[in-house]
Design a protein around this motif. Structure first.
Motif, PDB file in Angstrom:
ATOM      1  N   PHE B 171       0.837  -1.211   0.000  1.00  0.00           N
ATOM      2  CA  PHE B 171       0.000   0.000   0.000  1.00  0.00           C
ATOM      3  C   PHE B 171       0.865   1.252   0.000  1.00  0.00           C
ATOM      4  N   ILE B 172       1.915   1.223   0.802  1.00  0.00           N
ATOM      5  CA  ILE B 172       2.787   2.404   0.887  1.00  0.00           C
ATOM      6  C   ILE B 172       3.420   2.676  -0.477  1.00  0.00           C
ATOM      7  N   LYS B 173       3.899   1.587  -1.099  1.00  0.00           N
ATOM      8  CA  LYS B 173       4.495   1.742  -2.437  1.00  0.00           C
ATOM      9  C   LYS B 173       3.471   2.250  -3.437  1.00  0.00           C
ATOM     10  N   GLY B 174       2.230   1.872  -3.220  1.00  0.00           N
ATOM     11  CA  GLY B 174       1.152   2.300  -4.106  1.00  0.00           C
ATOM     12  C   GLY B 174       0.671   3.711  -3.825  1.00  0.00           C
ATOM     13  N   GLY B 175       1.278   4.367  -2.847  1.00  0.00           N
ATOM     14  CA  GLY B 175       0.932   5.762  -2.560  1.00  0.00           C
ATOM     15  C   GLY B 175      -0.193   5.939  -1.554  1.00  0.00           C
ATOM     16  N   ILE B 289       4.018   5.376  10.631  1.00  0.00           N
ATOM     17  CA  ILE B 289       4.600   6.130   9.517  1.00  0.00           C
ATOM     18  C   ILE B 289       3.531   7.108   9.011  1.00  0.00           C
ATOM     19  N   LEU B 290       3.945   8.365   8.917  1.00  0.00           N
ATOM     20  CA  LEU B 290       2.990   9.426   8.572  1.00  0.00           C
ATOM     21  C   LEU B 290       3.312   9.974   7.184  1.00  0.00           C
ATOM     22  N   GLY B 291       2.289  10.139   6.374  1.00  0.00           N
ATOM     23  CA  GLY B 291       2.479  10.704   5.035  1.00  0.00           C
ATOM     24  C   GLY B 291       1.443  11.769   4.757  1.00  0.00           C
ATOM     25  N   THR B 292       1.588  12.409   3.625  1.00  0.00           N
ATOM     26  CA  THR B 292       0.682  13.516   3.301  1.00  0.00           C
ATOM     27  C   THR B 292      -0.748  13.047   3.030  1.00  0.00           C
ATOM     28  N   MET B 293      -0.945  11.746   2.784  1.00  0.00           N
ATOM     29  CA  MET B 293      -2.286  11.234   2.502  1.00  0.00           C
ATOM     30  C   MET B 293      -2.808  10.291   3.592  1.00  0.00           C
ATOM     31  N   GLY B 294      -2.004  10.074   4.620  1.00  0.00           N
ATOM     32  CA  GLY B 294      -2.489   9.196   5.680  1.00  0.00           C
ATOM     33  C   GLY B 294      -1.357   8.647   6.515  1.00  0.00           C
ATOM     34  N   ALA B 295      -1.711   7.762   7.430  1.00  0.00           N
ATOM     35  CA  ALA B 295      -0.710   7.193   8.334  1.00  0.00           C
ATOM     36  C   ALA B 295      -0.970   5.705   8.503  1.00  0.00           C
TER      37      ALA B 295
END
Lengths: 380, 416
Positions: B171-175, B289-295
């Motif tokens: 999922f992470i690799k998929g954005g 892990i936190l990203g601009t579209m979710g965590a």
């Protein structure tokens, strides 16, 4: 985490111990009574949905603290192995696959399963680990309470009842495998796992040379080892299940004795007693399947192993007074204390305690009359 | 239905079910092949936990145990439930056990490399517990030997083989979480980590986790597993680290910190926080892990939750996914079996026939991957290169804690 009592606390403990000794051997229910002024160390950990606690004595408190911590690690490991609520526990693995192929288990778990089956046979099926088909469907996904909680399942009642029975369980000594002979069978070890964990902790402590300790798991499984240095013994108090503030008796435990406690939980809102299922005639929705058993409100099983005691206490709750009496006569080294409802009163009966424990009946008194001791009050 | 029809249908059903069972058995035994004979070096608590899993494996046989501390060896022999050859010297074990194909190394960290190299050079496959080492040079030396060896060398960063983490990585690799911005990992436990020692001469042997010359401290022993996840998920390596720590809780003569706080810098402005304490068990251990579209949040290697930002793209299926609350936030449960399970159901499989390995615990899966690599000659998911980066990440953090200054990771530290 271990806790060393301060000098002041130890003096207080010593003082109230003397007072207590004068007060004709009384105690609160499941209270660990301590009566020496030396290295008392307590350690506790939450595991198996309850608090495990050890109270132990030693001259070398640093050594003792570390020993207790590592002994409690064993409980955590056992939870990961025996919990039906952890999807990747060994037990969950068995329940998921044992119908499709024989599941190999490690030797200690295999021993536990065999032990549980043996107790099941000896109690005429009143204790039965295959009760999982009835219990787990409801329990999974939420925390387990004390023992085999049973309320509702997803299958029809008759269909579920047919899924209980040791005849569906095949344990192969040669390959150390477990096989279910019918689809839908499930093992629930909640009625024996805490006792087993207490035994494992006790053996770790003995192995480490701890020569005086008391360990309990969720107050429903206990093990006492050795007398205290002043020759006093470990005691547990017995409260009235109907009036918890009232004490009925004190049980003095001999060294190397395990105790299991089971009782009906009374659902006051519905006025029904629910908590344990009778595997012989599963009767759900809160009513009791066994008329004789229903008079027994709480059962203490006492024997040399906390594993056995835990399982037997569940069975004793269902066997009824005569059944328990017969069982204790037939199996030397197994004792019982039953709290039986007689009208509005609760009577304390005991069987087969010789060499295991002594019981002192008390006049009703309130908890406040007796100060709490090192372990604090641990009433159910 | 006539009696004859009934009998025939029963016979047919019985025959079919027997055939089905036989076919299953046959398939299983074919897959299994011959049992791999293995030995365990280091039979302390962790070694015995691994031993418990080995004993559940049909296709593995433990034939020897080794430990320099006799009580541990005795406990492990009891746990095994059968007599096997026992040794107090691993070299003797490697020399004498000619049939032994693999060894599990679960000894104190400072001995991992020496024992693993001896085992590889003796022609054994090696599963070595993490971290690889507390010294960069030792890690590199291990890497050279492992790469040159024809045998399998796997390190026990079991999150690398955990289906939950592998599932999340897709999922992470998929954005799914967008551009990573931060990560956080905790190891919180109320525990002294002290082993009881009845004779002072065993103090440093048994309590090796507490001393500087044998342990890299919390960041190495526990953090290396969690920081490895961060490196893996971010697909990069740390640039620098600052930290602060102390012996704040257990003033019992130990030399390594029991309470630490670290801040890592990663490329592209990703900040990573790591805390570990032996004073409080609140929150226990997790990675976030936190990203601009979710965590994404992973607790104790068993539960994964995905929290989406309101502006994150919709995939559709998440509406039907199981959800759980973490405080006020509602997360989508990351279930590695969900899609496989659904596909199997479509093919007509029963739920109980879910892939076996994915219902086992992380230790079992990690070990069974190791044996699978031996059988199939595959490269392990956590080989020496991955282990080296995790160990070096922890070693840099330890330098930051000990020196009290910002440590800049040198590229060559990670290179073999």
């Amino acid at each position: 985490m271990t806790r060393r009592h301060s000098k002041r606390a130890r003096n207080y403990i010593a003082k109230i111990t003397e007072d207590k000794q004068r007060q004709a051997k009384t105690s609160s229910h499941e209270t660990v009574e301590r009566c020496v002024v030396m290295g008392i160390v307590t350690a506790s950990r939450v595991a198996m949905a309850c608090k495990f606690e050890i109270v132990a004595l030693s001259d070398d408190e640093a050594y003792l603290s570390a020993t207790l911590e590592r002994a409690l690690d064993e409980v955590e490991q056992l939870e990961l192995q025996l919990s039906p609520f952890i999807f990747d526990s060994h037990l969950s693995d068995i329940n998921r696959h044992a119908y499709h192929y024989p599941v190999k288990v490690e030797p200690q778990l295999f021993w536990l399963l065999k032990r549980a089956v043996r107790i099941g046979v000896e109690t005429g099926g009143a204790f039965d680990i295959t009760v999982g088909a009835l219990t787990l469907s409801e329990k999974q996904g939420r925390a387990c309470n004390n023992t085999s909680t049973v309320l509702h399942g997803s299958r029809a009642e008759g269909e579920q009842n047919a899924l209980v029975g040791l005849k569906w369980l095949q344990l192969d000594d040669d390959t150390m495998t477990v096989k279910f002979l019918r689809e839908g069978i499930a093992i629930d070890l909640c009625g024996i796992a805490k006792g087993y964990a207490v035994d494992v902790v006790a053996s770790r402590l003995q192995e480490a040379g701890v020569d005086c300790f008391f360990v309990h798991g969720g107050k429903s499984s206990m093990y006492a080892f050795n007398k205290l240095p002043n020759a006093d013994v470990w005691r547990i108090g017995v409260t009235n299940p109907i009036k918890p503030s009232e004490r009925l008796a004190v049980i003095e435990l001999c060294s190397g004795v395990g105790v299991g406690v089971s009782e009906w939980c009374i659902n006051s809102a519905k006025g029904k007693m629910i908590h344990i299922v009778d595997p012989r005639s599963p009767n759900r929705n809160g009513s009791l399947g066994n008329a004789e058993g229903s008079k027994v409100l709480r059962a203490y099983a006492i024997c040399k192993s906390a594993t056995d005691a835990d399982a037997l206490s569940t069975a004793f709750l269902l066997l009824g007074v005569n059944g328990v009496k017969r069982h204790c006569e037939l199996h030397k080294g197994r004792g019982a204390v039953l709290l039986v409802r007689e009208g509005n009163e609760v009577k304390v009966l005991s069987f087969g305690l010789k060499g295991l424990a002594k019981i002192y009946h008390l006049l009703p008194q309130t908890k406040d009359d007796i100060p709490d001791m090192a372990g604090g009050d641990t009433s159910l | 239905m006539t009696r004859r029809e009934f009998v025939m249908s029963s016979v047919t059903a019985f025959t079919l079910s027997s055939l089905y069972a036989e076919a299953q058995e046959e398939a299983k035994s074919k897959e299994k092949g011959e049992r791999i004979k293995c030995g365990v070096i280091g039979t302390g608590m962790h070694g015995r936990a691994l031993l418990k899993e080995l004993m559940r494996m049909d296709d593995v046989e433990v034939i020897a145990l080794c430990d320099i501390y006799q009580p541990n060896l005795e406990r492990a022999t009891r746990a095994l439930g059968k007599a096997v050859n026992t040794y107090s010297d691993h070299r003797q074990m490697l020399e004498r056990e000619k049939d032994m194909q693999a060894v599990i190394v679960a000894t104190p960290t400072a001995t991992h490399v020496a024992i693993s190299i001896d085992a590889l050079q003796a022609g054994k496959h090696v599963y070595c517990e993490a971290p690889l080492s507390n010294e960069i040079e030792e890690c590199k030396q291990m890497a050279k030997v492992a790469i040159a060896s024809q045998n399998i060398f796997q390190v026990g960063h079991q999150r690398r083989t955990n289906p939950l983490y592998k599932h999340a990585l897709k999922f992470i690799k998929g954005g799914a979480i967008g551009q990573p911005v931060q990560a956080r990992a905790h190891y919180h436990r109320k525990d002294s980590l002290r082993r009881p020692v009845s004779d002072a001469k065993y103090e440093r042997l048994l309590n090796w986790r507490l001393y500087r010359d044998t342990s890299g401290g919390l960041v190495a022993e526990y953090g290396s597993h969690q920081l490895d996840v961060i490196n893996w998920f971010l697909n990069t390596l740390p640039v620098a680290v600052v930290g602060d720590g102390g012996i704040d809780v257990w003033k019992d003569g130990r030399e390594v910190h029991d309470n630490i706080h670290l801040l890592f810098e990663y490329p592209n402005g990703v900040r990573v926080t790591y805390t570990a304490t032996l004073g409080c068990s609140y929150e226990q251990n997790y990675e976030l892990i936190l990203g601009t579209m979710g965590a994404m949040w992973f607790s104790k290697e068993r539960l994964g939750l995905w929290f989406k930002e309101p502006d994150a793209p919709e995939f559709g299926w998440e509406i039907y996914a199981r959800k759980e609350h973490l405080g006020d936030a509602l997360g989508i449960v990351l279930d590695p079996e969900a899609s496989k399970y659904a596909a199997q159901l479509e093919k007509g499989f029963k739920p109980a026939e879910k892939p076996e390995a994915e219902t086992k615990n992380p230790f079992y899966i990690s070990l069974s991957e190791f044996f699978k690599c031996i059988r199939e000659g595959k490269k392990p998911a956590c080989g020496v290169k991955e282990a080296l980066t995790a160990a070096v990440t922890a070693i840099g953090a330890r330098m930051a804690l000990e020196k009290g200054e910002r440590i800049r990771y040198k590229r060559e530290w990670f290179e073999v």
